[in-house]
Design a protein around this motif. Structure first.
Motif, PDB file in Angstrom:
ATOM      1  N   HIS A   1       0.818  -1.210   0.000  1.00  0.00           N
ATOM      2  CA  HIS A   1       0.000   0.000   0.000  1.00  0.00           C
ATOM      3  C   HIS A   1       0.853   1.262   0.000  1.00  0.00           C
ATOM      4  CE1 HIS A   1      -3.653  -2.292   0.845  1.00  0.00           C
ATOM      5  NE2 HIS A   1      -2.980  -2.941   1.772  1.00  0.00           N
ATOM      6  N   SER A   2       0.459   2.208  -0.837  1.00  0.00           N
ATOM      7  CA  SER A   2       1.009   3.557  -0.757  1.00  0.00           C
ATOM      8  C   SER A   2       0.046   4.415   0.058  1.00  0.00           C
ATOM      9  CB  SER A   2       1.204   4.144  -2.153  1.00  0.00           C
ATOM     10  OG  SER A   2      -0.055   4.330  -2.784  1.00  0.00           O
ATOM     11  N   VAL A   3       0.495   5.628   0.421  1.00  0.00           N
ATOM     12  CA  VAL A   3      -0.351   6.489   1.249  1.00  0.00           C
ATOM     13  C   VAL A   3      -0.597   7.847   0.607  1.00  0.00           C
ATOM     14  CG1 VAL A   3       0.302   5.379   3.405  1.00  0.00           C
ATOM     15  CG2 VAL A   3       1.661   7.308   2.549  1.00  0.00           C
ATOM     16  N   THR A   4      -0.048   8.057  -0.580  1.00  0.00           N
ATOM     17  CA  THR A   4      -0.212   9.354  -1.234  1.00  0.00           C
ATOM     18  C   THR A   4      -0.964   9.209  -2.547  1.00  0.00           C
ATOM     19  OG1 THR A   4       1.850   9.229  -2.487  1.00  0.00           O
ATOM     20  CG2 THR A   4       1.983  10.096  -0.251  1.00  0.00           C
ATOM     21  N   ALA A   5      -1.493  10.297  -3.021  1.00  0.00           N
ATOM     22  CA  ALA A   5      -2.234  10.272  -4.285  1.00  0.00           C
ATOM     23  C   ALA A   5      -1.320   9.984  -5.460  1.00  0.00           C
ATOM     24  CB  ALA A   5      -2.938  11.620  -4.484  1.00  0.00           C
ATOM     25  N   ASP A   6      -0.065  10.416  -5.389  1.00  0.00           N
ATOM     26  CA  ASP A   6       0.854  10.275  -6.512  1.00  0.00           C
ATOM     27  C   ASP A   6       1.294   8.830  -6.730  1.00  0.00           C
ATOM     28  OD1 ASP A   6       0.705  12.979  -6.887  1.00  0.00           O
ATOM     29  OD2 ASP A   6       2.529  13.416  -5.741  1.00  0.00           O
ATOM     30  N   ASP A   7       1.458   8.049  -5.662  1.00  0.00           N
ATOM     31  CA  ASP A   7       2.009   6.701  -5.786  1.00  0.00           C
ATOM     32  C   ASP A   7       1.008   5.690  -6.325  1.00  0.00           C
ATOM     33  OD1 ASP A   7       4.461   7.505  -4.946  1.00  0.00           O
ATOM     34  OD2 ASP A   7       4.126   7.006  -2.841  1.00  0.00           O
ATOM     35  N   GLY A   8      -0.278   5.926  -6.131  1.00  0.00           N
ATOM     36  CA  GLY A   8      -1.295   5.038  -6.689  1.00  0.00           C
ATOM     37  C   GLY A   8      -1.320   3.663  -6.051  1.00  0.00           C
ATOM     38  N   ASN A   9      -1.933   2.723  -6.768  1.00  0.00           N
ATOM     39  CA  ASN A   9      -2.106   1.371  -6.253  1.00  0.00           C
ATOM     40  C   ASN A   9      -0.838   0.551  -6.435  1.00  0.00           C
ATOM     41  OD1 ASN A   9      -4.830   1.950  -5.700  1.00  0.00           O
ATOM     42  ND2 ASN A   9      -5.414   1.421  -7.791  1.00  0.00           N
TER      43      ASN A   9
ATOM     44  N   GLY B   1      -1.856  -3.835  -3.313  1.00  0.00           N
ATOM     45  CA  GLY B   1      -3.116  -3.447  -2.705  1.00  0.00           C
ATOM     46  C   GLY B   1      -3.445  -2.018  -3.100  1.00  0.00           C
ATOM     47  N   PRO B   2      -4.664  -1.572  -2.814  1.00  0.00           N
ATOM     48  CA  PRO B   2      -5.056  -0.203  -3.203  1.00  0.00           C
ATOM     49  C   PRO B   2      -4.342   0.848  -2.367  1.00  0.00           C
ATOM     50  CG  PRO B   2      -6.747  -1.213  -1.851  1.00  0.00           C
ATOM     51  CD  PRO B   2      -5.743  -2.291  -2.127  1.00  0.00           C
ATOM     52  N   THR B   3      -4.201   2.031  -2.912  1.00  0.00           N
ATOM     53  CA  THR B   3      -3.632   3.117  -2.135  1.00  0.00           C
ATOM     54  C   THR B   3      -4.520   3.423  -0.934  1.00  0.00           C
ATOM     55  OG1 THR B   3      -2.932   5.432  -2.158  1.00  0.00           O
ATOM     56  CG2 THR B   3      -4.781   4.843  -3.586  1.00  0.00           C
TER      57      THR B   3
ATOM     58  N   GLY C   1     -13.730  -1.487  -0.957  1.00  0.00           N
ATOM     59  CA  GLY C   1     -13.945  -1.978  -2.311  1.00  0.00           C
ATOM     60  C   GLY C   1     -14.449  -0.941  -3.281  1.00  0.00           C
ATOM     61  N   ALA C   2     -14.359   0.331  -2.910  1.00  0.00           N
ATOM     62  CA  ALA C   2     -14.985   1.372  -3.736  1.00  0.00           C
ATOM     63  C   ALA C   2     -13.993   2.215  -4.529  1.00  0.00           C
ATOM     64  CB  ALA C   2     -15.829   2.293  -2.849  1.00  0.00           C
ATOM     65  N   LEU C   3     -12.690   1.993  -4.359  1.00  0.00           N
ATOM     66  CA  LEU C   3     -11.724   2.839  -5.061  1.00  0.00           C
ATOM     67  C   LEU C   3     -11.699   2.488  -6.546  1.00  0.00           C
ATOM     68  CD1 LEU C   3      -9.510   5.010  -4.533  1.00  0.00           C
ATOM     69  CD2 LEU C   3      -7.871   3.115  -4.520  1.00  0.00           C
ATOM     70  N   PRO C   4     -11.932   3.430  -7.438  1.00  0.00           N
ATOM     71  CA  PRO C   4     -11.942   3.135  -8.875  1.00  0.00           C
ATOM     72  C   PRO C   4     -10.581   2.627  -9.362  1.00  0.00           C
ATOM     73  CG  PRO C   4     -12.933   5.283  -8.436  1.00  0.00           C
ATOM     74  CD  PRO C   4     -12.277   4.841  -7.161  1.00  0.00           C
ATOM     75  N   GLY C   5     -10.627   1.642 -10.267  1.00  0.00           N
ATOM     76  CA  GLY C   5      -9.408   1.168 -10.909  1.00  0.00           C
ATOM     77  C   GLY C   5      -8.672   0.055 -10.208  1.00  0.00           C
ATOM     78  N   TYR C   6      -9.162  -0.372  -9.034  1.00  0.00           N
ATOM     79  CA  TYR C   6      -8.489  -1.490  -8.343  1.00  0.00           C
ATOM     80  C   TYR C   6      -9.369  -2.733  -8.403  1.00  0.00           C
ATOM     81  CZ  TYR C   6      -5.942  -4.339  -5.082  1.00  0.00           C
ATOM     82  OH  TYR C   6      -5.230  -5.376  -4.543  1.00  0.00           O
ATOM     83  N   PRO C   7      -8.787  -3.929  -8.726  1.00  0.00           N
ATOM     84  CA  PRO C   7      -9.589  -5.156  -8.890  1.00  0.00           C
ATOM     85  C   PRO C   7      -9.922  -5.835  -7.560  1.00  0.00           C
ATOM     86  CG  PRO C   7      -7.284  -5.626  -9.373  1.00  0.00           C
ATOM     87  CD  PRO C   7      -7.368  -4.137  -9.125  1.00  0.00           C
ATOM     88  N   TYR C   8     -10.872  -5.299  -6.861  1.00  0.00           N
ATOM     89  CA  TYR C   8     -11.285  -5.875  -5.583  1.00  0.00           C
ATOM     90  C   TYR C   8     -12.001  -7.214  -5.783  1.00  0.00           C
ATOM     91  CZ  TYR C   8     -10.573  -1.238  -3.464  1.00  0.00           C
ATOM     92  OH  TYR C   8     -10.042  -0.058  -3.022  1.00  0.00           O
TER      93      TYR C   8
ATOM     94  N   ASP D   1     -15.181  -9.705  -4.981  1.00  0.00           N
ATOM     95  CA  ASP D   1     -16.607  -9.451  -4.766  1.00  0.00           C
ATOM     96  C   ASP D   1     -16.931  -9.376  -3.283  1.00  0.00           C
ATOM     97  OD1 ASP D   1     -17.013  -9.416  -7.491  1.00  0.00           O
ATOM     98  OD2 ASP D   1     -17.693 -11.506  -7.595  1.00  0.00           O
ATOM     99  N   ALA D   2     -16.263 -10.227  -2.489  1.00  0.00           N
ATOM    100  CA  ALA D   2     -16.545 -10.274  -1.050  1.00  0.00           C
ATOM    101  C   ALA D   2     -16.251  -8.936  -0.385  1.00  0.00           C
ATOM    102  CB  ALA D   2     -15.730 -11.384  -0.396  1.00  0.00           C
ATOM    103  N   LEU D   3     -15.168  -8.286  -0.795  1.00  0.00           N
ATOM    104  CA  LEU D   3     -14.841  -7.005  -0.182  1.00  0.00           C
ATOM    105  C   LEU D   3     -15.779  -5.909  -0.680  1.00  0.00           C
ATOM    106  CD1 LEU D   3     -12.839  -5.824   1.836  1.00  0.00           C
ATOM    107  CD2 LEU D   3     -11.447  -5.088  -0.095  1.00  0.00           C
ATOM    108  N   ARG D   4     -16.078  -5.906  -1.982  1.00  0.00           N
ATOM    109  CA  ARG D   4     -16.975  -4.878  -2.524  1.00  0.00           C
ATOM    110  C   ARG D   4     -18.357  -4.950  -1.891  1.00  0.00           C
ATOM    111  NH1 ARG D   4     -14.671  -6.103  -7.648  1.00  0.00           N
ATOM    112  NH2 ARG D   4     -16.432  -7.505  -8.054  1.00  0.00           N
TER     113      ARG D   4
END
Length: 438
Positions: free
Chosen positions: A347-355, A358-360, A370-377, A379-382
């Motif tokens: 995991h990154s913690v800034t907007a610049d580093d991205g996913n 795991g998701p940023t 499970g709501a961050l756009p562009g990350y393949p979550y 189904d169970a998490l979403r």
């Protein structure tokens, strides 16, 4: 010939500091492998993941996810680009490390895969299963090749002989079996251990293997002759791990007693060792130079330099204190940064580093799981309905993702200490908020 040899030397950790630590897993590390060129390390963990490390800097390069259960064993292929793993999910994984992804999963075992090995030419893999079988896989054709049956109990250990013509396996009953790789036939049955064989390692440049057992011993065997060469005793309790140096001169063993020992095979005696205070040593690996040794206790891998006189000593400053907290901040936020070291590979913690794997975590608090756009979550998490707040992040690490978000692929990580969780949350609140100050 049987030699019962008491250990000659055990050094306390305070007298023999480690060089560095590889800290990043959220569960016990069960397997370690060093690349053929000695530059990278792979660690396999109970948290379902692998981490690929740069050995010189002791920094994580990538976290690899693909198994559905704890990963018990890992080994590099001779090309250094690929690796093979074995997991509690009953599969053998083939990984492309340049692309940092799982390319194949070989299925066939009807129980956990406890150990894996790769032939010297890199064309074959072998796996030891708790379904009482040993299996050989063709890594070129990507298919199952042979199923070797004969063990009467769970198979815990497997290794190819140094020349690749034999496969040696060890089981829960303490029996070692030697197989002809080309024919898939059993050649010898070797007995001698009183209890379970936990791990095996081939000795380079010879027809020998070493084994470790619940019976507290390290044993050296001549595979072709089917006889014991030596029994080396020094651990107090089951011996869990074993590794041989590339020159075949030394082996290292780790036990449930927390002791790491280095043995000179020609003399069957200890030439160094340490006593750790962090629990059983589940995995050991030599670097190709024979001077660097890695050992896993708990969720951390320690890196040691073996001095010329055989003792384990200091080769540099411990890098742990600086990792994740370069400022040396000793406040709660500083301690939170140290706890977060286990998360940075994913995991990154800034907007610049991205996913990453795991998701940023940027803008984490108040976000629906499970709501961050562009990350393949998954189904169970979403569909979990979880919203990340201080309370839900605390609960995640208190009970584990298998309880809070069952069915998701989040690695199994728990943090029993409420103070650690509180420090981590304070740190995340500070660094993941939009427009957070450095």
């Amino acid at each position: 010939m049987r030699l019962r040899l008491l250990s000659l030397l055990v050094l306390l950790l305070a007298a023999a500091p480690v060089k560095a630590e590889l800290a990043g897993h959220g569960g016990a590390v069960k397997g370690i492998a060093v690349s053929p060129d000695g530059r990278r390390v792979l660690t396999a963990s109970f948290d379902y993941s692998l981490i690929l490390w740069d050995l010189e800097s002791q920094r994580p390069l990538a976290r690899l996810l693909g198994h559905d259960a704890p990963v018990n064993a890992v080994t590099f292929l001779p090309d250094g680009r690929h690796a093979v793993t074995g997991s509690d999910d009953g599969t053998v994984g083939l990984w492309d490390l340049e692309e940092t992804r799982l390319t194949d999963r070989f299925r066939g075992h009807e129980g956990k895969v406890a150990a894996v090995a790769v032939s010297p030419d890199g064309r074959l893999a072998a796996s030891a299963g708790w379904d009482r079988t040993v299996r050989i896989w063709d890594l070129v054709a990507r298919r199952a090749l042979l199923v070797l049956e004969g063990h009467a109990n769970n198979v815990n250990a497997v290794t190819f002989s140094a020349d690749g013509t034999r496969l040696i396996s060890g089981d829960y009953d303490g029996v070692i079996r030697v197989w002809d790789v080309a024919e898939g036939t059993e050649r010898k049955v070797i007995t001698g251990h009183d209890f379970s064989v936990n791990m095996l390692a081939a000795v380079p440049g010879s027809s020998s293997v070493v084994s470790v057992s619940i019976d507290e011993s390290v044993r050296l065997w001549d595979v072709e002759a089917g006889r014991e060469i030596a029994e080396m005793v020094g651990h107090e309790g089951p011996v869990l791990s074993i590794a041989a140096s590339a020159d075949g001169r030394r082996v290292a063993s780790g036990g449930i007693d927390g002791r790491l020992r280095v043995w000179e095979l020609a003399e069957q005696r200890t030439v160094g060792g340490v006593e750790l205070r962090t629990g059983p040593i589940w995995a050991i690996a030599f670097a190709p130079d024979g001077k660097t040794l890695l050992s896993a206790a708990g969720d951390t891998v320690r890196v040691w330099d073996i001095a010329a006189d055989g003792e384990i000593g200091v080769a540099g400053n411990d890098a742990v204190a600086a990792a994740g907290n370069p400022s040396g901040d000793t406040s709660n936020a500083g301690r939170g940064a140290r706890v977060f070291r286990k998360c940075v590979a994913c995991h990154s913690v800034t907007a610049d580093d991205g996913n990453k794997a795991g998701p940023t975590l940027y803008s984490l608090f108040g976000r629906r799981a499970g709501a961050l756009p562009g990350y393949p979550y998954s189904d169970a998490l979403r569909e979990s309905g979880v919203v990340w707040t201080e309370e839900t992040v605390d609960k995640l690490f208190e009970v584990g993702p298998d309880v809070l978000t069952p069915g998701s692929k989040m690695p199994l990580q728990r943090m029993p200490d409420p103070h650690d969780r509180a420090d981590l949350i304070r740190y995340l609140k500070r660094v993941t908020e939009p427009n957070a100050e450095d």
